[in-house]
Scaffold this motif. Sequence first.
Motif, short mmCIF file in Angstrom:
data_model
loop_
_atom_site.label_atom_id
_atom_site.label_comp_id
_atom_site.label_asym_id
_atom_site.label_seq_id
_atom_site.Cartn_x
_atom_site.Cartn_y
_atom_site.Cartn_z
N SER A 99 0.84 -1.20 0.00
CA SER A 99 0.00 0.00 0.00
C SER A 99 0.87 1.25 0.00
N ALA A 100 0.47 2.23 -0.79
CA ALA A 100 1.14 3.52 -0.76
C ALA A 100 0.69 4.29 0.48
N ASP A 101 1.59 5.07 1.04
CA ASP A 101 1.22 5.88 2.19
C ASP A 101 0.23 6.96 1.73
N PRO A 102 -1.00 6.91 2.22
CA PRO A 102 -1.98 7.91 1.77
C PRO A 102 -1.67 9.28 2.35
N ASP A 103 -1.74 10.30 1.51
CA ASP A 103 -1.49 11.66 2.00
C ASP A 103 -2.79 12.41 2.25
N VAL A 104 -3.90 11.66 2.30
CA VAL A 104 -5.21 12.25 2.59
C VAL A 104 -5.42 12.30 4.09
N PRO A 105 -5.77 13.44 4.65
CA PRO A 105 -5.98 13.53 6.10
C PRO A 105 -6.96 12.47 6.60
N GLY A 106 -6.54 11.75 7.64
CA GLY A 106 -7.39 10.75 8.27
C GLY A 106 -7.33 9.37 7.64
N ALA A 107 -6.76 9.25 6.43
CA ALA A 107 -6.76 7.95 5.75
C ALA A 107 -5.91 6.93 6.50
N ALA A 108 -4.75 7.34 6.94
CA ALA A 108 -3.87 6.40 7.64
C ALA A 108 -4.49 5.94 8.95
N LYS A 164 -24.52 -6.02 8.90
CA LYS A 164 -24.68 -6.03 7.45
C LYS A 164 -25.20 -4.69 6.92
N THR A 165 -25.85 -3.92 7.78
CA THR A 165 -26.39 -2.62 7.35
C THR A 165 -25.33 -1.51 7.40
N ALA A 166 -24.15 -1.82 7.92
CA ALA A 166 -23.09 -0.80 8.04
C ALA A 166 -22.68 -0.30 6.66
N ALA A 167 -22.45 0.99 6.54
CA ALA A 167 -22.02 1.58 5.28
C ALA A 167 -20.54 1.29 5.06
N VAL A 168 -20.23 0.69 3.91
CA VAL A 168 -18.84 0.38 3.55
C VAL A 168 -18.47 1.22 2.34
N THR A 169 -17.35 1.93 2.43
CA THR A 169 -16.86 2.72 1.31
C THR A 169 -15.52 2.18 0.86
N VAL A 170 -15.41 1.87 -0.43
CA VAL A 170 -14.16 1.41 -1.02
C VAL A 170 -13.60 2.55 -1.84
N VAL A 171 -12.38 2.97 -1.53
CA VAL A 171 -11.73 4.08 -2.23
C VAL A 171 -10.73 3.52 -3.23
N GLY A 172 -10.90 3.89 -4.50
CA GLY A 172 -10.02 3.41 -5.56
C GLY A 172 -10.76 2.45 -6.47
N ALA A 173 -10.77 2.74 -7.78
CA ALA A 173 -11.57 1.95 -8.71
C ALA A 173 -10.72 1.21 -9.72
N GLY A 174 -9.51 0.80 -9.29
CA GLY A 174 -8.74 -0.14 -10.09
C GLY A 174 -9.27 -1.54 -9.85
N PRO A 175 -8.58 -2.57 -10.34
CA PRO A 175 -9.06 -3.94 -10.15
C PRO A 175 -9.33 -4.31 -8.70
N THR A 185 -14.12 1.99 5.98
CA THR A 185 -13.52 2.54 4.76
C THR A 185 -12.35 1.66 4.34
N VAL A 186 -12.41 1.17 3.11
CA VAL A 186 -11.36 0.30 2.56
C VAL A 186 -10.57 1.12 1.55
N TRP A 187 -9.25 1.15 1.71
CA TRP A 187 -8.39 2.00 0.86
C TRP A 187 -7.61 1.13 -0.12
N THR A 188 -7.91 1.28 -1.41
CA THR A 188 -7.21 0.50 -2.44
C THR A 188 -6.52 1.40 -3.46
N ALA A 189 -6.43 2.69 -3.17
CA ALA A 189 -5.89 3.65 -4.13
C ALA A 189 -4.37 3.69 -4.06
N GLY A 190 -3.72 3.22 -5.11
CA GLY A 190 -2.28 3.35 -5.23
C GLY A 190 -1.46 2.26 -4.55
N PHE A 191 -0.27 2.06 -5.07
CA PHE A 191 0.67 1.10 -4.51
C PHE A 191 2.01 1.80 -4.28
N GLY A 192 2.75 1.28 -3.33
CA GLY A 192 4.10 1.76 -3.07
C GLY A 192 5.05 0.59 -3.00
#
Length: 401
Positions: free
Chosen positions: A106-115, A139-150, A226-233
């Motif tokens: 995973s790339a180090d996210p530079d978005v506030p709060g992401a880490a 099951k009713t919990a809101a899940v957000t996936v960030v990053g729309a690559g594979p 929140t699931v973070w899939t944006a970018g690789f390092g």
Amino acid sequence: MAENTHVVVVGGGYAGVMAANRLTQRDDVAVTLVNPRTAFVHRVRLHQLVGGSDAAVVDYREVLAEGVRLVAGTVARIDPGARRVTLASGGTVGYDYLVYAVGSGSADPDVPGAAEFAHPIATLEEARRLRPVLDAAPKTAAVTVVGAGPTGIETAAELAEQGRAVTLVCGGVLGPYLHTRGRRSVAGRLAALGVSVLDGSRATVTAVTRRAVRLADGREVPSDVTVWTAGFGVPDLAARSGLSTDAVGRLLTDETLTSVDDDRIVAAGDSAAPSGLPLRMSCQAAMPLGARAADTVLSLIAGERPEPLKQSFGAQCISLGRRTGIFQFGNRSDVAVWLHVDGRLGARMKEAVCKGILKHLSDEAHRPGGYRLHRSKGNTSRQKALDAQQAPVRATTRPAA
């Protein structure tokens, strides 16, 4: 009797295992694989680990040649002058040649709060940490996936198929690699699963909090997980060891994958930057690069001229839950074309690819030298880029150690 040449492979992923297996072609070459884990991570299944349908690990005995010595440990530093690696545990391992295949994470996210509040899933440990978080969430919990690559698409579909309320934040285009037709197919399947897709330049995450994701256009998306899939390092091992790297940290090499600093070090996989023009981080690139790296080392040992990189692509496959998927065809230069296969057949093709990866590694373990996919016609776009920068292929030869 001549002393064996010792090759150390740093990293036991797709590229490292392929290289280690292939190096066993010569009886006078001793191979040591140094890897932090004692099991092979089938990384293309990590989204299934998150969803609970696969463990994403395989016993090394299934994919690694018997003659390869496996050392469980993390390399803290490479000392090219002394030709040895220092482990985090304090031990050292000497080498005559080294294959640098530390992969990516995973790339180090530079978005506030992401880490603090988002969960990356690029490694086995990260995916395992996320699994109980999801299990504990209703099951009713809101899940957000960030990053729309594979990875983002596959994770969103996997969780939505379980009945979870999933929002996929693209931060741009859904599936950037996909052809327009393939993108429409993926968008249709995600919609059928109930995934809310937020795309466009304004759907960029600017902050992550404990209960929400904030976007550039001012929207605030509720998010319990929140699931973070944006970018690789890539690991900074090369830089820490005083070796030349690109801006991301990949080891700079020539077209034979030999380090520009040391002709005893050869790179492969996501952590290699041949001629400063790295390939797409993927299993599809990693295994051929591992084979090419091994061939370079074997040529150097024999005092022969290594062959330059000839890397091409053919497709990208994405699972959309357990029942459907898409197999997006592309040209050799890794550009998607109009042809794709979706639906149940697309899912079967993706599953065949996942199983085929392990078969390639296992076959090379039992019959080293049999893999041939790195001997393609090459990538025409990459060759044009090489010609444009006038990067010569360095023909390096060394006598046998």
